[in-house]
Design a protein around this motif. Structure first.
Motif, PDB file in Angstrom:
ATOM      1  N   VAL A 154     -20.214  10.622  17.009  1.00  0.00           N
ATOM      2  CA  VAL A 154     -18.961  10.698  16.260  1.00  0.00           C
ATOM      3  C   VAL A 154     -19.233  10.308  14.815  1.00  0.00           C
ATOM      4  O   VAL A 154     -19.749   9.219  14.553  1.00  0.00           O
ATOM      5  CB  VAL A 154     -17.897   9.764  16.860  1.00  0.00           C
ATOM      6  N   ASP A 155     -18.909  11.205  13.886  1.00  0.00           N
ATOM      7  CA  ASP A 155     -19.028  10.844  12.476  1.00  0.00           C
ATOM      8  C   ASP A 155     -17.969   9.790  12.164  1.00  0.00           C
ATOM      9  O   ASP A 155     -16.763  10.065  12.189  1.00  0.00           O
ATOM     10  CB  ASP A 155     -18.846  12.068  11.581  1.00  0.00           C
ATOM     11  N   TYR A 156     -18.429   8.573  11.890  1.00  0.00           N
ATOM     12  CA  TYR A 156     -17.527   7.436  11.728  1.00  0.00           C
ATOM     13  C   TYR A 156     -16.626   7.619  10.517  1.00  0.00           C
ATOM     14  O   TYR A 156     -15.465   7.196  10.515  1.00  0.00           O
ATOM     15  CB  TYR A 156     -18.356   6.165  11.589  1.00  0.00           C
ATOM     16  N   ARG A 157     -17.130   8.281   9.484  1.00  0.00           N
ATOM     17  CA  ARG A 157     -16.336   8.519   8.276  1.00  0.00           C
ATOM     18  C   ARG A 157     -15.210   9.514   8.551  1.00  0.00           C
ATOM     19  O   ARG A 157     -14.051   9.280   8.174  1.00  0.00           O
ATOM     20  CB  ARG A 157     -17.234   9.041   7.157  1.00  0.00           C
ATOM     21  N   ALA A 158     -15.546  10.626   9.205  1.00  0.00           N
ATOM     22  CA  ALA A 158     -14.545  11.645   9.514  1.00  0.00           C
ATOM     23  C   ALA A 158     -13.487  11.099  10.463  1.00  0.00           C
ATOM     24  O   ALA A 158     -12.285  11.383  10.323  1.00  0.00           O
ATOM     25  CB  ALA A 158     -15.214  12.874  10.109  1.00  0.00           C
ATOM     26  N   ALA A 159     -13.927  10.304  11.450  1.00  0.00           N
ATOM     27  CA  ALA A 159     -12.979   9.713  12.390  1.00  0.00           C
ATOM     28  C   ALA A 159     -12.071   8.715  11.683  1.00  0.00           C
ATOM     29  O   ALA A 159     -10.867   8.638  11.965  1.00  0.00           O
ATOM     30  CB  ALA A 159     -13.729   9.038  13.534  1.00  0.00           C
ATOM     31  N   GLY A 160     -12.635   7.943  10.742  1.00  0.00           N
ATOM     32  CA  GLY A 160     -11.817   7.016   9.965  1.00  0.00           C
ATOM     33  C   GLY A 160     -10.769   7.739   9.150  1.00  0.00           C
ATOM     34  O   GLY A 160      -9.604   7.314   9.074  1.00  0.00           O
ATOM     35  N   ALA A 161     -11.159   8.850   8.526  1.00  0.00           N
ATOM     36  CA  ALA A 161     -10.194   9.648   7.771  1.00  0.00           C
ATOM     37  C   ALA A 161      -9.123  10.228   8.688  1.00  0.00           C
ATOM     38  O   ALA A 161      -7.947  10.307   8.319  1.00  0.00           O
ATOM     39  CB  ALA A 161     -10.917  10.769   7.028  1.00  0.00           C
ATOM     40  N   ALA A 162      -9.512  10.625   9.890  1.00  0.00           N
ATOM     41  CA  ALA A 162      -8.547  11.153  10.851  1.00  0.00           C
ATOM     42  C   ALA A 162      -7.540  10.079  11.266  1.00  0.00           C
ATOM     43  O   ALA A 162      -6.347  10.355  11.436  1.00  0.00           O
ATOM     44  CB  ALA A 162      -9.273  11.703  12.072  1.00  0.00           C
ATOM     45  N   ALA A 163      -8.025   8.843  11.427  1.00  0.00           N
ATOM     46  CA  ALA A 163      -7.135   7.744  11.788  1.00  0.00           C
ATOM     47  C   ALA A 163      -6.137   7.445  10.681  1.00  0.00           C
ATOM     48  O   ALA A 163      -5.073   6.867  10.932  1.00  0.00           O
ATOM     49  CB  ALA A 163      -7.962   6.488  12.101  1.00  0.00           C
ATOM     50  N   TYR A 164      -6.453   7.850   9.466  1.00  0.00           N
ATOM     51  CA  TYR A 164      -5.595   7.604   8.325  1.00  0.00           C
ATOM     52  C   TYR A 164      -4.518   8.674   8.152  1.00  0.00           C
ATOM     53  O   TYR A 164      -3.592   8.514   7.358  1.00  0.00           O
ATOM     54  CB  TYR A 164      -6.461   7.530   7.059  1.00  0.00           C
ATOM     55  N   LEU A 165      -4.606   9.764   8.897  1.00  0.00           N
ATOM     56  CA  LEU A 165      -3.693  10.882   8.699  1.00  0.00           C
ATOM     57  C   LEU A 165      -2.238  10.544   9.018  1.00  0.00           C
ATOM     58  O   LEU A 165      -1.326  11.206   8.518  1.00  0.00           O
ATOM     59  CB  LEU A 165      -4.138  12.091   9.528  1.00  0.00           C
ATOM     60  N   GLY A 166      -2.003   9.539   9.856  1.00  0.00           N
ATOM     61  CA  GLY A 166      -0.626   9.128  10.086  1.00  0.00           C
ATOM     62  C   GLY A 166       0.058   8.733   8.790  1.00  0.00           C
ATOM     63  O   GLY A 166       1.210   9.091   8.535  1.00  0.00           O
ATOM     64  N   LEU A 167      -0.671   8.005   7.931  1.00  0.00           N
ATOM     65  CA  LEU A 167      -0.147   7.603   6.625  1.00  0.00           C
ATOM     66  C   LEU A 167      -0.252   8.724   5.609  1.00  0.00           C
ATOM     67  O   LEU A 167       0.535   8.807   4.670  1.00  0.00           O
ATOM     68  CB  LEU A 167      -0.912   6.375   6.109  1.00  0.00           C
ATOM     69  N   GLY A 168      -1.231   9.603   5.765  1.00  0.00           N
ATOM     70  CA  GLY A 168      -1.464  10.625   4.769  1.00  0.00           C
ATOM     71  C   GLY A 168      -0.751  11.931   5.048  1.00  0.00           C
ATOM     72  O   GLY A 168      -0.838  12.851   4.229  1.00  0.00           O
ATOM     73  N   ALA A 169      -0.052  12.032   6.179  1.00  0.00           N
ATOM     74  CA  ALA A 169       0.531  13.325   6.518  1.00  0.00           C
ATOM     75  C   ALA A 169       1.964  13.253   7.036  1.00  0.00           C
ATOM     76  O   ALA A 169       2.825  14.003   6.583  1.00  0.00           O
ATOM     77  CB  ALA A 169      -0.357  14.038   7.549  1.00  0.00           C
ATOM     78  N   THR A 170       2.240  12.361   7.977  1.00  0.00           N
ATOM     79  CA  THR A 170       3.485  12.516   8.744  1.00  0.00           C
ATOM     80  C   THR A 170       4.406  11.304   8.774  1.00  0.00           C
ATOM     81  O   THR A 170       5.540  11.431   9.232  1.00  0.00           O
ATOM     82  CB  THR A 170       3.144  12.882  10.205  1.00  0.00           C
ATOM     83  N   TRP A 171       3.963  10.143   8.323  1.00  0.00           N
ATOM     84  CA  TRP A 171       4.731   8.926   8.595  1.00  0.00           C
ATOM     85  C   TRP A 171       6.167   9.001   8.077  1.00  0.00           C
ATOM     86  O   TRP A 171       7.115   8.574   8.744  1.00  0.00           O
ATOM     87  CB  TRP A 171       4.031   7.704   8.002  1.00  0.00           C
ATOM     88  N   ALA A 172       6.343   9.545   6.861  1.00  0.00           N
ATOM     89  CA  ALA A 172       7.668   9.519   6.247  1.00  0.00           C
ATOM     90  C   ALA A 172       8.631  10.529   6.864  1.00  0.00           C
ATOM     91  O   ALA A 172       9.816  10.536   6.525  1.00  0.00           O
ATOM     92  CB  ALA A 172       7.552   9.765   4.747  1.00  0.00           C
ATOM     93  N   LEU A 173       8.135  11.385   7.764  1.00  0.00           N
ATOM     94  CA  LEU A 173       9.013  12.339   8.443  1.00  0.00           C
ATOM     95  C   LEU A 173       9.543  11.784   9.756  1.00  0.00           C
ATOM     96  O   LEU A 173      10.300  12.463  10.457  1.00  0.00           O
ATOM     97  CB  LEU A 173       8.263  13.652   8.694  1.00  0.00           C
ATOM     98  N   GLY A 174       9.151  10.562  10.092  1.00  0.00           N
ATOM     99  CA  GLY A 174       9.568   9.966  11.354  1.00  0.00           C
ATOM    100  C   GLY A 174      10.441   8.738  11.150  1.00  0.00           C
ATOM    101  O   GLY A 174      11.042   8.537  10.086  1.00  0.00           O
TER     102      GLY A 174
END
Length: 476
Positions: A154-174
């Motif tokens: 598992v690319d640790y950097r890519a997975a870390g960025a993926a874990a950040y997508l809640g804040l970077g993509a969808t949080w304010a729509l919920g």
């Protein structure tokens, strides 16, 4: 189903020869960031300097600018403590034995490294619809659990960025949407905003069908980008490659050897406190709107403290988890005061004409808007300002009076204007180190490690979000 299909690909599919354009771009951006991207603290210092220079350029006295820095420096202290507690309580709950078992079970779902990255993106964004803080901590600990697997790379950097997508993509729509929650709660909505907009129920903001469709499209696209931008096995850099220790030490409870130890190890004390806390929460839900209670960050942190005590079952285990979580808050504690200074300089320091920088920026963008272009123009403006003032609720209070007045003037849907703000608000998060800090603290990474992958997401999100805001805009 899409996640399972991704996760079900064989490891050979992720070989170097199969690196796609997105993966090559993400790796290239990351290599650039690793060389040139400074620590997040540099960005906040530069932000203070740039905004202060802007104040001086508009004719603000030097003394007023200096005073603005000092006045704003401690203005975010309550929020700083809240966000620090989000990290601590989230880590405490997520590191409790029952939740660790759940995370370990989730970490066994993906079958490939790329599938693991896509799966992390899905979990993070799904959790963010409920609460953005939960998505950060849950996503970070899921990445650590995935990194401990020996059967996939598992690319640790890519997975870390993926874990950040809640804040970077969808949080304010919920349900975490500060703007939507403020507009729906008359007791919390400032009079200056309420006089213009009135109360806007959640049915006209986050529960609009157009908003839910937009959220679903963003989630699906983000998961796909996360999958295809993740490096294959040959290019993947694991946690071990980055020198990050992802082992989780077993909880140290020990045996009671003296009366004081017994007090630390008995389950009675935590249960009593949890019972009192449960009584408070029941009272809150009985006497206040449920969504208002859920959206209150203090209540959220209180709930997680109580839940942490319950899940750990012993004061010693609970305090050991707190001790491990505290170092993860270092970036938050030192940087948030500087962001407070930036917000003060933008909104409270007038130039020679008596107007603040934010006022000038607002009128520049609002003057360009018409009924049809309003969502795009205001979306761009909110995204730009969001990089300098990364606070969903605080920034909405700043923007709402003139943005909502403009929406009324051009006959735009008021609830959709709130959602325009919400969707655009998330865009700068993809490259703004401010919100990355809690996640990075848990992962043991720097912003430069993940920003190449999150920037790749931004390249797609920016046109997609602006297009959806225009396409789905409902009639007033």
């Amino acid at each position: 189903m899409a996640i399972n299909k991704m996760a079900g690909k064989t490891a050979g599919d992720a070989g170097a020869g199969d690196e796609g354009v997105l993966a090559r771009c993400a790796v290239a951006f990351t290599r650039w960031a690793e060389k040139w991207f400074p620590d997040a603290f540099v960005f906040v210092v530069l932000g203070v300097i740039i905004v202060a220079a802007g104040n001086l350029a508009t004719g603000a006295p030097v003394g007023a600018v200096a005073t603005g820095v000092g006045d704003g420096f401690w203005s975010l202290i309550p929020f700083t403590i809240q966000m620090s507690m989000v990290v601590i309580t989230g880590y405490v709950v997520a590191s409790s034995p029952p939740v660790l078992r759940l995370i370990e079970w989730l970490a066994r779902v993906p079958a490939t490294g790329r599938g693991a990255v896509a799966f992390t993106a899905f979990v993070s964004m799904a959790a963010s619809y409920l609460n953005y803080a939960l998505s950060l901590v849950l996503g970070a600990l899921l990445v650590r659990a995935l990194a401990r697997r020996q059967d996939i790379r598992v690319d640790y950097r890519a997975a870390g960025a993926a874990a950040y997508l809640g804040l970077g993509a969808t949080w304010a729509l919920g349900l975490s949407s500060s703007a939507a929650m403020l507009q729906a709660n008359p007791a919390s909505l400032p009079k200056a905003v309420a006089d213009i907009t009135g109360i806007i129920p959640l049915s006209q903001t986050i529960f609009l069908w157009q908003s839910m469709v937009m959220g679903l499209v963003i989630l699906l696209v983000s998961v796909a980008i996360a999958y295809y931008s993740a490096p294959g096995d040959a290019q993947a850099r694991t946690a071990a490659d980055l020198g990050v220790d992802v082992t989780e030490a077993a909880a140290e409870t020990g045996a009671a050897t003296r009366p004081g130890d017994w007090l630390e190890l008995t389950p009675i004390l935590p249960l009593v406190i949890v019972a009192l806390g449960a009584g408070f929460l029941v009272h809150e839900f009985q006497n206040k709107p449920a969504l208002g209670v859920i959206s209150n960050l203090n209540t959220y942190n209180f709930f997680f403290i109580m839940l942490g005590l319950l899940l750990h079952g012993r004061l010693r285990s609970f305090l050991n988890a707190v001790s491990k979580a505290v170092p993860s808050t270092a970036g938050v504690l030192i940087q948030f005061p500087f962001y407070g200074a930036i917000a003060q300089l933008l909104t409270q320091v007038p130039g020679s004409d008596g107007q603040s920088i934010s006022h000038h920026l607002a009128h520049l963008f609002v003057s360009l808007a018409s009924g049809g272009t309003f969502p795009v123009v205001i979306g761009i403006y909110s995204a730009i300002l969001g990089f300098l003032v990364p606070s969903g609720g605080g920034k909405w209070i700043i923007e709402a009076p003139y943005v909502m007045q403009a929406a009324i003037d051009v006959n735009a849907h008021k609830g959709w204007a709130v959602q325009v703000y919400n969707a655009a608000e998330a865009l700068p998060n993809l490259i703004n180190p401010f919100w990355m800090l809690p996640l990075l603290g848990v992962l043991g990474l720097k912003a430069k490690d993940i920003v190449g992958f999150s920037f790749t997401q931004l390249l797609f999100h920016l046109p997609l979000v602006l297009f959806l805001l225009w396409l789905l805009a409902p009639a007033a």
